[in-house]
Design a protein around this motif. Structure first.
Motif, PDB file in Angstrom:
ATOM      1  N   LEU A 168       0.819  -1.214   0.000  1.00  0.00           N
ATOM      2  CA  LEU A 168       0.000   0.000   0.000  1.00  0.00           C
ATOM      3  C   LEU A 168       0.855   1.268   0.000  1.00  0.00           C
ATOM      4  O   LEU A 168       0.408   2.340  -0.374  1.00  0.00           O
ATOM      5  CB  LEU A 168      -0.910  -0.008   1.231  1.00  0.00           C
ATOM      6  N   THR A 169       2.120   1.133   0.423  1.00  0.00           N
ATOM      7  CA  THR A 169       2.970   2.319   0.501  1.00  0.00           C
ATOM      8  C   THR A 169       3.813   2.497  -0.766  1.00  0.00           C
ATOM      9  O   THR A 169       4.647   3.391  -0.828  1.00  0.00           O
ATOM     10  CB  THR A 169       3.919   2.248   1.705  1.00  0.00           C
ATOM     11  N   PRO A 185       0.011   3.590  -5.445  1.00  0.00           N
ATOM     12  CA  PRO A 185      -1.166   3.662  -4.554  1.00  0.00           C
ATOM     13  C   PRO A 185      -1.031   4.782  -3.529  1.00  0.00           C
ATOM     14  O   PRO A 185      -2.025   5.444  -3.196  1.00  0.00           O
ATOM     15  CB  PRO A 185      -1.204   2.291  -3.870  1.00  0.00           C
ATOM     16  N   ASP A 186       0.175   5.014  -3.065  1.00  0.00           N
ATOM     17  CA  ASP A 186       0.374   6.044  -2.048  1.00  0.00           C
ATOM     18  C   ASP A 186      -0.028   7.420  -2.574  1.00  0.00           C
ATOM     19  O   ASP A 186      -0.846   8.116  -1.975  1.00  0.00           O
ATOM     20  CB  ASP A 186       1.842   6.035  -1.624  1.00  0.00           C
ATOM     21  N   LEU A 187       0.536   7.815  -3.730  1.00  0.00           N
ATOM     22  CA  LEU A 187       0.213   9.135  -4.274  1.00  0.00           C
ATOM     23  C   LEU A 187      -1.247   9.191  -4.702  1.00  0.00           C
ATOM     24  O   LEU A 187      -1.911  10.212  -4.555  1.00  0.00           O
ATOM     25  CB  LEU A 187       1.135   9.470  -5.448  1.00  0.00           C
ATOM     26  N   GLY A 238      -3.719   7.652  -3.288  1.00  0.00           N
ATOM     27  CA  GLY A 238      -4.524   7.827  -2.077  1.00  0.00           C
ATOM     28  C   GLY A 238      -4.521   9.263  -1.584  1.00  0.00           C
ATOM     29  O   GLY A 238      -5.494   9.731  -0.989  1.00  0.00           O
TER      30      GLY A 238
END
Lengths: 467, 604
Positions: free
Chosen positions: A312-313, A317-319, A321
């Protein structure tokens, strides 16, 4: 400029063509290239000075030579033709038909880059969309104009979930007036086929515009494809008053194409080699979702983001989110338990839910039920971890109730059929049924009047008395 | 013609131009579209500029013009209630000029030039007096709650020749003439002034911060207080409730002026603020919140360079209101996006990256920015403050990344948001073990004088209970709750009571959204009273299982949303009554047993 053709390419690498001695070329200009075999390729100027112009070639630079490549600068930005005829058609990333029908011709053409919407012109999205999926409607409600990505991993059923959302999404009590824009970037042929068949079977194909770049197609084209898709979506929404649902699959492959070009350009890499402007670039795409005041249509965005090694990091996906209004995260654990849709409830979130639910939109107790389910499930998972260590028999009575709750929640609430279209009332009824496993004293996020009205502890036999 | 100012190269938001004699930081207009930019590097007759607007369609050879001044903002009546973009262009005006989408190269006045303002000159100020920079000339009642002080620009010094009488003036009209300098040049002053954003506005001296900034959020005010004039950071991964917490601060804090800078954030969330603020009233004076609020919005899809400028535009406006003697809060959401804009530009310039691609000057820029907060004695002799709250969006929620790290060095109060708490829907998801406040002492003084002398002790007690419970929770996760002693199990419950009855606060609940300091203390006190009384019961020999079954525990968790801020007497009375009703029967039962058996050992 337009009439002139240049043959002054000095280098070609990584999808980029470097041109010399082509003065006065505008940034963002559309370019037409003719290779030594006479085939036409499309490109765009991404850097311009009098002695050096950089062109990104959407069909890639494979099989180009410097000597026989003719370049024509078209003196216009990258535009796509727009008309109601778009519906039901299939195009590639630059807007050329893939369905064997003639190209679209229309006096209305728009720059795929779009212009940012003035924040003062936006309307706040608050119309609840019923997707018929309990984990979304009940816990992470989607509203019109929202951007809600699906974070998934290899082998998880994100495509089936996206297709189910497309099939079932409706606004309760309103004549549907919708369109779907489906943008495939680097997806395998089978996935693309799956969507096409699904749209066909559910009879929505005439309301769908498909833009396809498959895994075998040149990756550079993926850079322009979502922009083309959103230009189409904006046209359908804000010119034709349709409610448009845009599915972008898969944004990770888009970002990889961006990295490829950035590397070839010599941009300074930041995290995992992605360029520093990845956030701004993704935002340019995602922020095109929304509603505009005094306009009837809306653009709702459901991007699929596959998380490399379920991380998830990871930057994508991080940006994502940080830009989107929440996320639906799929869980490998639930998937391996055979639960569909395997929505990982706790890390999933809808930021716009708070204003799209409640007495005015769904039902008065909805926000508190959602909050209580989250809190109870968080506690329940702790209990399940504990039980894995010390054994279920060692748990206290209250903890055993939570264990029972986890089972009921996952089996009754989360699990549902791929063609099961639950109304919101169904979803809330199941929610209360599941909550009734727990005693009223554990449900502190609900009001006493909610409990009096819906809590039915007797219906399910409470497991295990106090030891 | 070869020497005419012109564009040489365009690379994303960066343009290299031929412009001899340009100054670093100077504003320029580039191209036929007249896009605005700023010089950031000079190299002989060539200059490198960052452009605030999309550069698509620019060509080498198009003209360039220097504007002769650095990036500046207009300061004067009309600011409040407005919405600006990152370089202080009015978004409402742009909407009228270019429709739903932002057009490029627009040249609009920032403040309304036509609107007349009722100016009341300062009675003590007579023509012939010596006027110093920053001195008060008079005032305009801009909104019913805010009187806009008209100050001489800080760089004015000389003899006041005349001052306009009371009356209506537009911003263009001259209200005073000043003769200044050795050459006696005449300076005309009007109701507004300009100031370069990258230069801090001057003041007399810095002063200690003394009053807490009350936000109505229990975890902030009671546990990790920030003083007016303090600096705070709110780091958190996405989905941890950063934006929500900041919006709560914007809504409820007891500052007189609130500036919200949406720097590279979501358009829809900004609209939420825009739509809700006009409907809300200030809990401190009953006026619409919009009257004290000013917003700078550069959403993530707006040009990246304007995003870099936006926090300076915000802080300069904050300083302007501080100079009028107001307590100002500025919320910057998010400083990570600002740092990324810095990185993006630096990478395009080919500068050598330091940590994670950020330029080497990241730390110094960041601390210089935070240093513009503080409580000062202004040039006109009043006290004003800027409290600066910066959101940080660490990639992957990793607090060891450069922006979080350097921010931590620059601030005093740290409100760390946790993904785990947010996942369990514990909001505000402020992690009590990672957060800190360097301003407890001064805050304690205020709480002692205004709320209750026990504040500091109770706060420390609650924090100790919470950290003890975390230890215990680790044990429970290994061997189960039955392995704990009765007291330990009760402590665990006590911590849960503090967490759920005090720390958790719903922004969406009408009653609980804003919590007055008195109610904050009362709730904390109630929970700790229950914890203490329960411990007494255990000492009497009551089994912990019986305590854990008390309905009181669920009841107490609902106090926060059952009693409004003006029902505190009822809360105090009912809470005490409920406590007695729950425990008295137990007490009499066990005391009556006269010779109670030795305290039963907890079940293995």
């Amino acid at each position: 400029m337009k009439e002139k053709e240049f043959r002054t390419a000095s280098a070609a690498r990584g999808g980029l063509l470097f041109m010399q001695n082509t003065p006065g070329v505008a940034l963002g200009d559309r370019v037409r290239l003719q290779d030594y075999r006479g085939q036409i390729r499309n490109g765009q100027v991404i850097r311009s000075s009098d002695d050096l112009v950089l062109i990104q070639v959407f069909e890639g630079t494979d099989d180009l030579d410097l000597e026989h490549t003719w370049v024509r600068f078209l003196d216009q930005p990258f535009e796509v033709p727009l008309s109601p005829e778009l519906l039901g058609r299939v195009f590639n990333g630059v807007g050329l038909p893939l369905d064997g029908r003639p190209p679209l011709i229309s006096p209305l053409r728009r720059n795929v880059q779009g212009a940012p919407v003035n924040p003062a012109a936006r309307a706040y999205p608050r119309e609840f969309i019923q997707t018929g999926i309990s984990t979304i409607d009940g816990l992470n409600s989607l509203v019109r104009g929202q951007k809600l990505p699906i974070f998934s991993g290899a082998g998880l059923p994100h495509n089936r979930l996206a297709a189910q959302i497309v099939r079932q999404a409706s606004l309760p009590g309103e004549e549907s007036n919708f369109a779907v824009v489906f943008a495939a970037m680097g997806v395998p042929h089978t996935d693309a086929r799956f969507f096409q068949d699904d749209f066909e079977q559910s009879g929505v194909l005439t309301n769908v515009v498909m833009l396809m770049n498959l895994a075998s197609d040149p990756p550079i084209e993926r850079l322009i494809l979502p922009r083309t898709a959103l230009t189409v979506a904006e046209y359908l929404a804000f010119d034709l008053d349709l409610h448009v649902l845009v599915v972008l699959s898969d944004m990770t492959l888009y970002a990889e194409a961006l990295r490829e070009v950035a590397m070839a350009k010599g941009d300074v890499p930041t995290r995992k080699g992605y360029p520093g402007y990845l956030y701004s670039d993704l935002a340019e795409i995602y922020e095109r979702a929304g509603r505009i005041r005094d306009k009837r249509g809306s653009v709702t965005l459901v991007p699929v983001v596959s998380m490399p090694s379920d991380d998830l990091t990871h930057p994508i996906p991080d940006l994502t989110g940080y830009i989107t209004e929440g996320q639906i995260v799929l869980s490998r654990e639930l998937h391996s338990q055979g639960i569909y849709p395997p929505v990982a409830v706790l890390p999933s979130l809808s930021r716009l839910m708070k204003d799209g639910i409640g007495a005015d939109y769904t039902r008065d107790d909805h926000p508190r039920v959602a909050s209580q389910l989250f809190a109870a499930y968080a506690r329940a998972l702790e209990v399940r971890n504990l039980a894995a260590i010390i054994g279920a028999d060692e748990l206290s009575g209250a903890d055993r109730q939570y264990l029972e709750f986890t089972r009921a929640f996952e089996e009754r609430f989360v699990r549902q059929g791929e063609d099961e279209n639950r109304t919101l009332a169904d979803t809330l009824a199941i929610a209360w049924e599941v909550l009734s496993v727990l005693p009223a004293s554990a449900l502190t996020r609900l009001r006493e009047e909610d409990l009096a009205k819906y809590h039915r502890p007797a219906e399910i036999s409470a497991p295990g008395a106090e030891p | 013609m070869a020497d005419a100012p012109r564009i040489l190269e365009i690379n994303g938001p960066i343009a290299v131009v031929h412009l001899p004699g340009a100054r670093n930081g100077e504003q320029i207009r580039v191209g036929n579209a007249g896009l605005v930019g700023e010089i950031i590097e000079l190299d002989g007759p060539q200059a490198t500029a960052q452009i605030y607007e999309s550069t698509e369609g620019l060509r080498p050879g198009e003209p360039v013009a220097a504007l002769g001044h650095p990036l500046s903002v207009e300061l004067g009546p009309g600011l409040l209630g407005s919405l600006f973009d990152g370089v202080q262009r009015p978004l409402a005006g742009m909407l009228r000029a270019s429709g739903d989408r932002i057009a490029r190269g627009l040249d609009l006045p920032i403040l309304d030039r036509q609107k007349p303002w009722h100016f009341i000159p300062d009675a003590d100020l007579q023509p012939g007096a010596t006027l110093r920079g920053g001195e008060r000339l008079g005032m305009v009642q801009e909104t019913p709650s805010i009187s806009h002080q008209i100050l001489a620009p800080p760089d004015v010094a000389g003899q006041l020749l005349d001052l306009a009488p009371e009356g209506d003036y537009t911003l263009e009209q001259v209200i005073a003439h000043v003769r200044q300098g050795a050459d006696g040049a005449m300076r005309r002053l009007s109701l507004y002034q300009r100031w370069p954003v990258r230069t801090p506005r001057p003041y007399q001296r810095r002063d200690h911060a003394v009053l807490p900034l009350l936000t109505g959020q229990r975890i902030l005010d009671t546990f990790f207080p920030l003083l007016k004039g303090g600096k705070a950071a709110v780091p958190g991964p996405f989905g941890a409730g950063k934006t929500m917490l900041q919006q709560q601060i914007v809504r409820w804090c007891n500052a007189q002026i609130v500036i919200y800078v949406g720097c590279g954030e979501r358009g829809n969330e900004l609209v939420d603020v825009l739509e809700t603020l006009p409907r809300l009233t200030d809990p401190h004076n009953g006026r619409p919140l919009m009257e004290r609020t000013l917003m700078v919005a550069n959403t993530s899809n707006m040009p990246v360079v304007a995003r870099e400028a936006s926090i300076y535009v915000g802080i300069t406006m904050a300083e302007y209101f501080r100079d009028q003697g107001y307590d100002v809060v500025m919320v910057a959401d998010s400083t990570s996006r600002w740092a990324e804009a810095l990185r993006e530009v630096s990478a395009r310039l080919g500068q050598m990256p330091a940590e994670e691609g950020y330029p080497a000057y990241l730390a110094s820029r960041l601390s210089a920015f935070y240093e513009r907060a503080g409580r000062v004695r202004t040039l006109s002799g009043q006290f004003g403050s800027i409290s600066l709250i910066g959101a940080v969006s660490p990639p992957g929620g990793d607090f060891s990344e450069p922006v979080t790290n350097h921010t931590k060095d620059a601030i005093q109060t740290f409100w760390a948001l946790s993904k785990e708490l947010a996942d369990a829907r514990h909001y505000p998801a402020v992690d009590w073990s990672e957060s800190f406040s360097g301003q407890i002492g001064a805050a304690a003084q205020w709480w002692t004088e205004n709320v209750d002398a026990r504040w500091e002790g109770r706060r420390a007690e609650a924090l100790a209970l919470l950290s003890q419970a975390e230890e215990l929770a680790r044990i429970v996760n290994l061997v189960g709750v039955e392995a704990l002693s009765s007291t330990q199990r009760w402590d665990l419950e006590g911590a849960a009571l503090v967490r759920e009855g005090v720390l958790q606060q719903s922004a969406l609940d009408e009653v609980d959204s804003y919590c007055s300091p008195q109610k904050q203390f009362l709730l904390l006190n109630c929970m700790l009273d229950i914890v203490h009384s329960g411990a007494d019961m255990l000492a009497l020999g009551v089994p912990v299982q019986r305590l854990l079954k008390l309905p009181l525990l669920a009841q107490a968790r609902r106090y926060k949303s059952q009693y409004a801020n003006d029902q505190l007497q009822a809360l105090q009375r009912d809470a005490a009554q409920a406590l007695r009703a729950a425990l008295d029967p137990l007490r009499s039962e066990y005391v009556a047993a006269q010779n109670p058996p030795a305290e039963p050992q907890p079940a293995p």
